[in-house]
Write a protein that holds these residues in place. Structure first.
Motif, PDB file in Angstrom:
ATOM      1  N   LEU A 121      -3.621   7.277 -11.599  1.00 32.74           N
ATOM      2  CA  LEU A 121      -3.624   5.633 -11.778  1.00 32.74           C
ATOM      3  C   LEU A 121      -4.110   5.300 -12.956  1.00 32.74           C
ATOM      4  CD1 LEU A 121      -4.129   4.479  -7.946  1.00 32.74           C
ATOM      5  CD2 LEU A 121      -2.021   4.624  -9.394  1.00 32.74           C
ATOM      6  N   LEU A 133       2.306   1.803  -3.339  1.00 36.25           N
ATOM      7  CA  LEU A 133       1.389   2.340  -4.534  1.00 36.25           C
ATOM      8  C   LEU A 133       0.919   3.806  -3.986  1.00 36.25           C
ATOM      9  CD1 LEU A 133      -0.446  -0.858  -5.049  1.00 36.25           C
ATOM     10  CD2 LEU A 133       0.709   0.419  -6.878  1.00 36.25           C
ATOM     11  N   ASP A 134       0.833   4.157  -2.706  1.00 36.13           N
ATOM     12  CA  ASP A 134       0.642   5.448  -2.269  1.00 36.13           C
ATOM     13  C   ASP A 134       1.779   6.353  -2.858  1.00 36.13           C
ATOM     14  OD1 ASP A 134      -1.927   4.950  -1.031  1.00 36.13           O
ATOM     15  OD2 ASP A 134      -0.818   4.929   0.750  1.00 36.13           O
ATOM     16  N   LYS A 183       1.449   6.779  -6.729  1.00 32.05           N
ATOM     17  CA  LYS A 183       0.254   7.837  -6.898  1.00 32.05           C
ATOM     18  C   LYS A 183       0.774   9.135  -6.679  1.00 32.05           C
ATOM     19  CE  LYS A 183      -4.408   8.451  -5.593  1.00 32.05           C
ATOM     20  NZ  LYS A 183      -5.622   8.133  -4.598  1.00 32.05           N
ATOM     21  N   ARG A 239       0.961  -1.110   0.060  1.00 35.28           N
ATOM     22  CA  ARG A 239       0.003   0.171  -0.106  1.00 35.28           C
ATOM     23  C   ARG A 239       0.842   1.055   0.026  1.00 35.28           C
ATOM     24  NH1 ARG A 239      -3.241  -3.022   2.824  1.00 35.28           N
ATOM     25  NH2 ARG A 239      -5.066  -3.626   1.900  1.00 35.28           N
ATOM     26  N   TYR A 247      -5.907  -0.443  -6.215  1.00 32.27           N
ATOM     27  CA  TYR A 247      -5.301   0.764  -6.825  1.00 32.27           C
ATOM     28  C   TYR A 247      -5.809   0.535  -8.494  1.00 32.27           C
ATOM     29  CZ  TYR A 247      -3.038   1.825  -2.583  1.00 32.27           C
ATOM     30  OH  TYR A 247      -2.705   2.380  -1.305  1.00 32.27           O
TER      31      TYR A 247
END
Length: 126
Positions: free
Chosen positions: A70, A56-57, A60, A53, A96
């Motif tokens: 995304l 991926l944050d 982003k 997470r 995501y």
């Protein structure tokens, strides 16, 4: 075609001689992101989903710094230190990229920077 370097304090600073992302024309090349908290600079500890997470944050945040989302990602590369974590990372990844997911490669590697369990890089286009 011009090239520009993308940088944001909302994602971890590069830990080597590279940029967070490079934009060339409509393409955005985001460097591999690892689970580092951009506010503290600390490596995120915890289970694989928690680390995925954060990664991926970070992806982003870099995308947003270049005015991408995304949904603009056309290719992702996922690097795992253990392919046994594939399912756990996939579950988070699907949160995501829930609609029209990008093309992707996923490989197991011997070692990742700072001994993290996952690293993800992406290419976006718009």
């Amino acid at each position: 075609m011009s090239k520009s370097i993308i940088s944001t304090d909302k994602a971890p600073a590069a830990i080597g001689p590279y940029s967070q992302a490079t934009k060339a024309g409509g393409n955005l090349y985001v460097s591999g992101q690892i689970p580092i908290n951009s506010k503290t600079g600390d490596l995120i500890e915890g289970d694989v989903p928690t680390q995925a997470r954060q990664v991926l944050d970070n992806v982003k945040a870099v995308l947003e710094a270049a005015d991408y989302e995304l949904k603009d990602v056309i290719k992702a590369e996922v690097f795992l230190d253990d392919m046994n974590n594939f399912g756990k990372v996939n579950e988070v990844y699907a949160e995501y990229f829930d609609e029209e997911p990008p093309a992707r490669a996923c490989v197991e590697v011997a070692r990742l920077p700072k001994d993290v369990v996952v690293e993800i890089s992406v290419i976006a286009f718009k």
